[in-house]
Design a protein around this motif. Sequence first.
Motif, short mmCIF file in Angstrom:
data_model
loop_
_atom_site.label_atom_id
_atom_site.label_comp_id
_atom_site.label_asym_id
_atom_site.label_seq_id
_atom_site.Cartn_x
_atom_site.Cartn_y
_atom_site.Cartn_z
N ALA A 84 0.84 -1.20 0.00
CA ALA A 84 0.00 0.00 0.00
C ALA A 84 0.88 1.26 0.00
O ALA A 84 2.09 1.19 0.24
CB ALA A 84 -0.92 -0.01 1.21
N GLU A 85 0.24 2.40 -0.24
CA GLU A 85 0.95 3.67 -0.24
C GLU A 85 1.50 3.99 1.15
O GLU A 85 0.95 3.56 2.16
CB GLU A 85 0.00 4.81 -0.67
CG GLU A 85 -0.48 4.70 -2.09
CD GLU A 85 0.63 4.90 -3.10
OE1 GLU A 85 1.49 5.78 -2.89
OE2 GLU A 85 0.64 4.17 -4.11
N LYS A 86 2.56 4.78 1.18
CA LYS A 86 3.24 5.11 2.44
C LYS A 86 2.27 5.70 3.47
O LYS A 86 2.26 5.29 4.63
CB LYS A 86 4.38 6.10 2.16
CG LYS A 86 5.09 6.56 3.40
CD LYS A 86 6.15 7.59 3.08
CE LYS A 86 6.78 8.04 4.38
NZ LYS A 86 7.42 9.31 4.32
N GLU A 91 -0.88 5.38 8.51
CA GLU A 91 -2.17 5.52 9.20
C GLU A 91 -2.56 4.21 9.89
O GLU A 91 -3.02 4.21 11.03
CB GLU A 91 -3.27 5.94 8.22
CG GLU A 91 -3.18 7.37 7.77
CD GLU A 91 -4.16 7.72 6.66
OE1 GLU A 91 -4.92 6.82 6.21
OE2 GLU A 91 -4.17 8.88 6.25
N TYR A 92 -2.36 3.10 9.19
CA TYR A 92 -2.69 1.79 9.76
C TYR A 92 -1.83 1.51 10.98
O TYR A 92 -2.32 1.09 12.03
CB TYR A 92 -2.49 0.69 8.70
CG TYR A 92 -2.83 -0.69 9.21
CD1 TYR A 92 -4.14 -1.13 9.25
CD2 TYR A 92 -1.84 -1.55 9.66
CE1 TYR A 92 -4.47 -2.39 9.72
CE2 TYR A 92 -2.14 -2.82 10.13
CZ TYR A 92 -3.47 -3.23 10.15
OH TYR A 92 -3.78 -4.48 10.63
N PHE A 94 -0.34 3.62 12.88
CA PHE A 94 -0.69 4.56 13.95
C PHE A 94 -1.89 4.03 14.75
O PHE A 94 -1.97 4.22 15.96
CB PHE A 94 -0.99 5.94 13.37
CG PHE A 94 -1.23 6.99 14.41
CD1 PHE A 94 -0.17 7.49 15.15
CD2 PHE A 94 -2.50 7.48 14.65
CE1 PHE A 94 -0.38 8.45 16.12
CE2 PHE A 94 -2.72 8.45 15.63
CZ PHE A 94 -1.65 8.94 16.37
N GLU A 95 -2.82 3.33 14.08
CA GLU A 95 -3.95 2.72 14.78
C GLU A 95 -3.47 1.59 15.69
O GLU A 95 -4.02 1.38 16.77
CB GLU A 95 -4.96 2.15 13.78
CG GLU A 95 -5.72 3.18 13.00
CD GLU A 95 -6.62 2.56 11.95
OE1 GLU A 95 -7.07 1.40 12.13
OE2 GLU A 95 -6.87 3.22 10.94
N ILE A 96 -2.46 0.85 15.25
CA ILE A 96 -1.93 -0.28 16.00
C ILE A 96 -1.07 0.20 17.17
O ILE A 96 -1.20 -0.27 18.29
CB ILE A 96 -1.06 -1.19 15.09
CG1 ILE A 96 -1.84 -1.71 13.89
CG2 ILE A 96 -0.43 -2.33 15.88
CD1 ILE A 96 -3.05 -2.51 14.22
N LEU A 97 -0.17 1.12 16.88
CA LEU A 97 0.82 1.60 17.86
C LEU A 97 0.84 3.13 17.81
O LEU A 97 1.70 3.71 17.15
CB LEU A 97 2.18 1.00 17.49
CG LEU A 97 3.21 0.81 18.57
CD1 LEU A 97 2.71 -0.11 19.65
CD2 LEU A 97 4.50 0.28 17.98
N PRO A 98 -0.09 3.79 18.50
CA PRO A 98 -0.24 5.25 18.37
C PRO A 98 1.00 6.06 18.71
O PRO A 98 1.19 7.14 18.17
CB PRO A 98 -1.37 5.58 19.35
CG PRO A 98 -2.04 4.30 19.66
CD PRO A 98 -1.07 3.21 19.41
N ASP A 99 1.87 5.54 19.57
CA ASP A 99 3.03 6.33 19.97
C ASP A 99 4.34 5.86 19.32
O ASP A 99 5.41 6.10 19.84
CB ASP A 99 3.17 6.33 21.49
CG ASP A 99 3.38 4.95 22.07
OD1 ASP A 99 3.04 3.96 21.38
OD2 ASP A 99 3.89 4.86 23.20
N SER A 108 9.32 1.37 5.15
CA SER A 108 9.84 0.04 4.81
C SER A 108 9.74 -0.91 6.01
O SER A 108 9.49 -2.11 5.84
CB SER A 108 11.28 0.13 4.32
OG SER A 108 12.10 0.70 5.32
N ASP A 109 9.93 -0.38 7.22
CA ASP A 109 9.78 -1.20 8.43
C ASP A 109 8.33 -1.63 8.61
O ASP A 109 8.05 -2.78 8.95
CB ASP A 109 10.24 -0.43 9.67
CG ASP A 109 11.69 0.01 9.60
OD1 ASP A 109 12.51 -0.74 9.02
OD2 ASP A 109 12.01 1.09 10.13
N ILE A 110 7.42 -0.71 8.39
CA ILE A 110 5.99 -1.01 8.53
C ILE A 110 5.59 -2.07 7.50
O ILE A 110 4.84 -3.00 7.82
CB ILE A 110 5.15 0.28 8.37
CG1 ILE A 110 5.49 1.27 9.49
CG2 ILE A 110 3.65 -0.05 8.36
CD1 ILE A 110 4.89 2.65 9.32
#
Length: 143
Positions: A84-86, A91-92, A94-99, A108-110
Amino acid sequence: MALDKILSIGGKPGLFKLLTQTRTGFVGESLLDGKRVTVGMRSNVSVLSEIAIYTLEEEVPLREVFQKIKDKEDGKKTSVGHKAEKIELEEYFFEILPDYDEDRVYASDIKKVIQWYNILIENKLDDFSNTEDESSVESNEEE
């Protein structure tokens, strides 16, 4: 199978299950196609149980990140693909790990985290609990 038997090998796609150690390295089996590879000691190898994600306050073990994704997705594959796009990936995540630390965790890590999670789910390796740590914590509390 625990994450301490799952490997990421530099230069090779996907994840590998550690089968056995040899004098010069080890033998791994690809979780993508089941092919076996021999890997020397000089290869760049990471054990998933040793990987952590930077947050603003601490480093969160990868297994905890996988567990958060599993909880969000009800044990299914991610709703966002690793290609998917960067902005969509960020955004995804950030939902999983907000901080999470946006300066030290790259797109690339994500992508890798999402791809690895999906590979593990496909192979029914979805027990992200850390039974070793929990049992050692319990024994320390009893003393």
